[in-house]
Motif scaffolding. Structure first.
Motif, mmCIF file in Angstrom:
data_model
loop_
_atom_site.group_PDB
_atom_site.id
_atom_site.type_symbol
_atom_site.label_atom_id
_atom_site.label_comp_id
_atom_site.label_asym_id
_atom_site.label_seq_id
_atom_site.Cartn_x
_atom_site.Cartn_y
_atom_site.Cartn_z
ATOM 1 N N LEU A 149 -65.688 -10.249 10.386
ATOM 2 C CA LEU A 149 -65.077 -9.082 10.979
ATOM 3 C C LEU A 149 -63.602 -9.247 10.353
ATOM 4 O O LEU A 149 -63.200 -10.100 10.253
ATOM 5 N N PHE A 150 -62.831 -8.079 10.459
ATOM 6 C CA PHE A 150 -61.417 -7.833 9.980
ATOM 7 C C PHE A 150 -60.945 -7.193 11.225
ATOM 8 O O PHE A 150 -61.342 -6.138 11.782
ATOM 9 N N MET A 151 -59.856 -7.690 11.682
ATOM 10 C CA MET A 151 -58.986 -7.243 12.769
ATOM 11 C C MET A 151 -57.495 -7.003 12.438
ATOM 12 O O MET A 151 -56.908 -7.889 11.809
ATOM 13 N N PHE A 152 -56.964 -5.655 12.713
ATOM 14 C CA PHE A 152 -55.746 -5.097 12.561
ATOM 15 C C PHE A 152 -55.260 -4.313 13.348
ATOM 16 O O PHE A 152 -56.163 -3.679 14.122
ATOM 17 N N SER A 153 -54.082 -4.041 13.221
ATOM 18 C CA SER A 153 -53.446 -2.852 14.028
ATOM 19 C C SER A 153 -52.668 -2.054 13.103
ATOM 20 O O SER A 153 -51.968 -2.388 12.439
ATOM 21 N N SER A 154 -52.501 -0.718 13.203
ATOM 22 C CA SER A 154 -51.727 0.298 12.530
ATOM 23 C C SER A 154 -51.418 1.325 13.668
ATOM 24 O O SER A 154 -52.318 2.006 13.867
ATOM 25 N N PRO A 155 -50.151 1.705 14.049
ATOM 26 C CA PRO A 155 -48.864 0.749 13.827
ATOM 27 C C PRO A 155 -49.301 -0.727 14.317
ATOM 28 O O PRO A 155 -49.923 -0.861 15.373
ATOM 29 N N CYS A 156 -48.422 -1.616 13.966
ATOM 30 C CA CYS A 156 -48.559 -3.016 14.138
ATOM 31 C C CYS A 156 -47.456 -3.283 15.161
ATOM 32 O O CYS A 156 -46.370 -3.392 15.117
ATOM 33 N N ASN A 157 -47.991 -4.247 15.887
ATOM 34 C CA ASN A 157 -47.207 -5.127 16.886
ATOM 35 C C ASN A 157 -47.454 -6.619 16.343
ATOM 36 O O ASN A 157 -48.449 -7.115 16.407
ATOM 37 N N PRO A 158 -46.451 -7.384 15.622
ATOM 38 C CA PRO A 158 -44.954 -7.086 16.063
ATOM 39 C C PRO A 158 -44.043 -6.512 14.954
ATOM 40 O O PRO A 158 -42.845 -6.031 14.960
ATOM 41 N N SER A 159 -44.807 -5.917 13.738
ATOM 42 C CA SER A 159 -43.756 -5.707 12.552
ATOM 43 C C SER A 159 -43.541 -4.279 12.638
ATOM 44 O O SER A 159 -42.563 -3.825 11.736
ATOM 45 N N GLY A 160 -44.417 -3.311 13.189
ATOM 46 C CA GLY A 160 -43.899 -1.988 13.051
ATOM 47 C C GLY A 160 -44.847 -1.274 11.918
ATOM 48 O O GLY A 160 -44.455 -0.060 11.588
ATOM 49 N N ALA A 161 -45.287 -2.143 11.170
ATOM 50 C CA ALA A 161 -45.989 -1.544 9.947
ATOM 51 C C ALA A 161 -47.191 -0.632 10.148
ATOM 52 O O ALA A 161 -47.839 -0.826 11.167
ATOM 53 N N VAL A 162 -46.862 0.396 9.273
ATOM 54 C CA VAL A 162 -48.083 1.589 9.591
ATOM 55 C C VAL A 162 -48.728 1.761 8.117
ATOM 56 O O VAL A 162 -48.098 2.051 7.055
ATOM 57 N N PHE A 307 -38.660 -6.527 13.531
ATOM 58 C CA PHE A 307 -38.929 -8.004 13.205
ATOM 59 C C PHE A 307 -38.325 -8.820 12.044
ATOM 60 O O PHE A 307 -38.762 -8.732 10.931
ATOM 61 N N PRO A 308 -36.994 -8.865 12.250
ATOM 62 C CA PRO A 308 -36.292 -9.390 10.958
ATOM 63 C C PRO A 308 -36.550 -10.870 10.949
ATOM 64 O O PRO A 308 -36.914 -11.743 11.633
ATOM 65 N N CYS A 309 -36.575 -11.132 9.238
ATOM 66 C CA CYS A 309 -36.714 -12.443 8.914
ATOM 67 C C CYS A 309 -35.448 -13.206 9.221
ATOM 68 O O CYS A 309 -34.252 -12.755 8.631
ATOM 69 N N VAL A 310 -35.311 -14.523 9.722
ATOM 70 C CA VAL A 310 -34.168 -14.935 10.427
ATOM 71 C C VAL A 310 -33.783 -16.438 9.586
ATOM 72 O O VAL A 310 -33.116 -17.173 10.335
ATOM 73 N N ASP A 311 -34.579 -16.784 8.783
ATOM 74 C CA ASP A 311 -34.759 -18.089 8.357
ATOM 75 C C ASP A 311 -33.323 -18.664 7.855
ATOM 76 O O ASP A 311 -33.276 -19.727 7.263
ATOM 77 N N ALA A 312 -32.432 -17.509 7.388
ATOM 78 C CA ALA A 312 -30.971 -17.906 6.625
ATOM 79 C C ALA A 312 -30.443 -18.758 7.922
ATOM 80 O O ALA A 312 -29.269 -19.364 7.516
ATOM 81 N N TYR A 313 -30.799 -18.852 9.049
ATOM 82 C CA TYR A 313 -30.062 -19.615 10.445
ATOM 83 C C TYR A 313 -30.544 -20.793 10.520
ATOM 84 O O TYR A 313 -30.095 -21.668 11.446
ATOM 85 N N PHE A 314 -31.743 -21.199 9.981
ATOM 86 C CA PHE A 314 -32.508 -22.631 10.193
ATOM 87 C C PHE A 314 -31.707 -23.717 9.491
ATOM 88 O O PHE A 314 -31.039 -23.523 8.354
ATOM 89 N N GLY A 315 -31.579 -24.740 10.528
ATOM 90 C CA GLY A 315 -30.710 -26.008 9.756
ATOM 91 C C GLY A 315 -29.302 -25.734 10.313
ATOM 92 O O GLY A 315 -28.506 -26.658 9.977
ATOM 93 N N LYS A 316 -28.951 -24.451 11.016
ATOM 94 C CA LYS A 316 -27.373 -24.472 11.320
ATOM 95 C C LYS A 316 -27.368 -24.921 12.850
ATOM 96 O O LYS A 316 -28.638 -24.876 13.613
ATOM 97 N N SER A 317 -26.111 -24.984 13.286
ATOM 98 C CA SER A 317 -25.808 -25.756 14.472
ATOM 99 C C SER A 317 -24.501 -25.085 14.990
ATOM 100 O O SER A 317 -23.486 -24.769 14.165
ATOM 101 N N ASP A 318 -24.417 -24.877 16.338
ATOM 102 C CA ASP A 318 -23.056 -24.531 16.905
ATOM 103 C C ASP A 318 -22.270 -25.964 17.404
ATOM 104 O O ASP A 318 -21.400 -25.859 18.082
ATOM 105 N N GLY A 319 -22.931 -26.951 17.134
ATOM 106 C CA GLY A 319 -22.173 -28.054 17.409
ATOM 107 C C GLY A 319 -22.898 -28.880 18.728
ATOM 108 O O GLY A 319 -22.818 -30.055 19.019
ATOM 109 N N GLU A 320 -23.765 -28.087 19.323
ATOM 110 C CA GLU A 320 -24.425 -28.537 20.449
ATOM 111 C C GLU A 320 -26.116 -28.536 20.521
ATOM 112 O O GLU A 320 -26.926 -29.194 20.634
#
Length: 379
Positions: A149-162, A307-320
């Motif tokens: 089986l192959f399963m997919f969605s179009s439009p896609c949740n979560p990416s919005g890809a069509v 569905f943005p890629c947010v890995d630019a913030y990985f490893g960062k801290s606000d001090g807490e």
């Protein structure tokens, strides 16, 4: 995340919820009127397992009108939401050890259903560079003798890809070589698209008799709580799903079914109005995300999510708090920015967050302002 959000609200915290997976519109009046009439007309008894015949005929009419697909009522099974339609289909066709190919990111329930059926999930990682759509080469590389089986969605949740017609045809050409592989095409967000790409993989001659199309009323008609989904499938699969559903829930709510006939046969003016507003919000969300340093994203062509890629913030801290992954960032935005989002790891992509724009423009503006401020504190 919803539970944590409720807890913060109970503490008196003003929270902006960008995690919602349902339209923030009310069900159109003509559909509500049909339900009221159904109650007055005493549609209050057990219903056929696969749904009332006239509703299944209306669904066949919808497929002809919107998709150019011809089905007969005995190929339609009406269920208590598209999620039950998906469950019926997976449990009907997957045996222990069967492999199921699922492109990522994907709606969380796909993997869980395969696990319930004792199948094996084979994930294909899509890329931001390809707007979160897989290529024919990726598909063919994932196929093995165990693939069922192959399963997919179009439009896609979560990416919005069509997927457009040419992209679907390219995937279908791969499946042409492997006649034993079935396809589940989840088209629940069909009406909510911004590119006019209202296409189904079932349209190709060699695909229709091996494709199970899933759809429902929740997204296109703002009827999430009414719980009505449906499938169109080869007759033997529809019969199997009728047997399964007969033991789980039997037939779907009678009143909802009567209202569904009106929803599927009346003009789609209310749906078009809703989608126009989603389009307006989508434009603004894309503008707001462009203002946030480090966000990388594709423009969603359907559904109501970014569905943005947010890995630019990985490893960062606000001090807490230190952000190590998308789940950490979702928690950080909830606790420090008071904005509720969903981690991409829930959808098979641990570098992204899902933001819903099924919310008012006021809340969207407020939510993204908070996100921008909170992220600016990460160093």
């Amino acid at each position: 995340m919803a539970k944590l959000g409720r807890e913060l609200r109970a503490q008196g915290i003003d929270l902006v919820d960008l995690s919602l997976g349902e339209p923030d519109f009310d069900t159109p009046q003509h559909i509500k009127d049909a339900a009221k009439k159904a109650i007055d007309d005493n549609w209050s008894h057990y219903t056929p397992v696969s749904g009332y015949l006239d509703l299944r005929e209306a669904i066949c009419g919808k497929f002809r009108r919107d998709n150019g697909l011809d089905y007969t009522p005995d190929q339609i099974v009406v269920s208590t939401g598209a999620k039950q339609s998906l469950a019926n289909a997976v449990l009907a066709v997957i045996n222990k050890g069967d492999e199921v190919i699922i492109p990522t990111p994907f709606w969380v329930t796909y993997e869980a259903l395969v696990q319930l059926a004792e199948g094996k999930v084979v994930k294909i990682q899509s890329s931001l560079e390809n707007a979160y759509k897989i290529t024919p080469a990726q598909l063919e590389a994932a196929i093995t003798p165990r693939t069922r089986l192959f399963m997919f969605s179009s439009p896609c949740n979560p990416s919005g890809a069509v997927y457009d017609k040419s992209e679907l045809q390219a995937l279908a050409e791969v499946f042409r070589k492997y006649p034993n592989i079935l396809v589940i095409s989840d088209e629940i967000y069909e009406y909510i698209n911004y590119c006019g790409c209202n296409e189904s993989i079932a349209q190709f001659e060699w695909m229709k008799e091996r494709t199970i199309v899933i759809n429902g009323l929740s997204k296109g008609f703002a009827m999430t709580g009414w719980r009505l989904g449906y499938m169109a499938a080869p007759k033997e699969i529809a019969r199997a799903c009728d047997k399964l559903q007969g033991q789980f829930t039997s037939g779907t709510n009678a009143v909802t079914q009567r209202a569904a006939i009106v929803a599927l046969t009346a003009p789609l003016d209310a749906t078009h109005t809703m989608v126009a507003e989603f389009s307006r919000r989508r434009t603004r969300v894309l503008e707001l995300m462009k203002e946030i340093p480090g966000f990388r994203f594709a423009s969603p062509d359907g559904a109501f999510y970014a569905f943005p890629c947010v890995d630019a913030y990985f490893g960062k801290s606000d001090g807490e708090e230190t952000v190590n992954n998308a789940s950490d960032l979702a928690m950080y935005l909830l606790n420090k920015g008071h904005v509720n989002t969903v981690t991409g790891s829930a959808f098979g992509d641990d570098k992204c967050l899902r933001f819903s724009f099924a919310n008012s423009m006021e809340n969207i503006e407020k939510g993204f302002a908070r996100i921008k401020d909170a992220l600016a504190k990460l160093g």
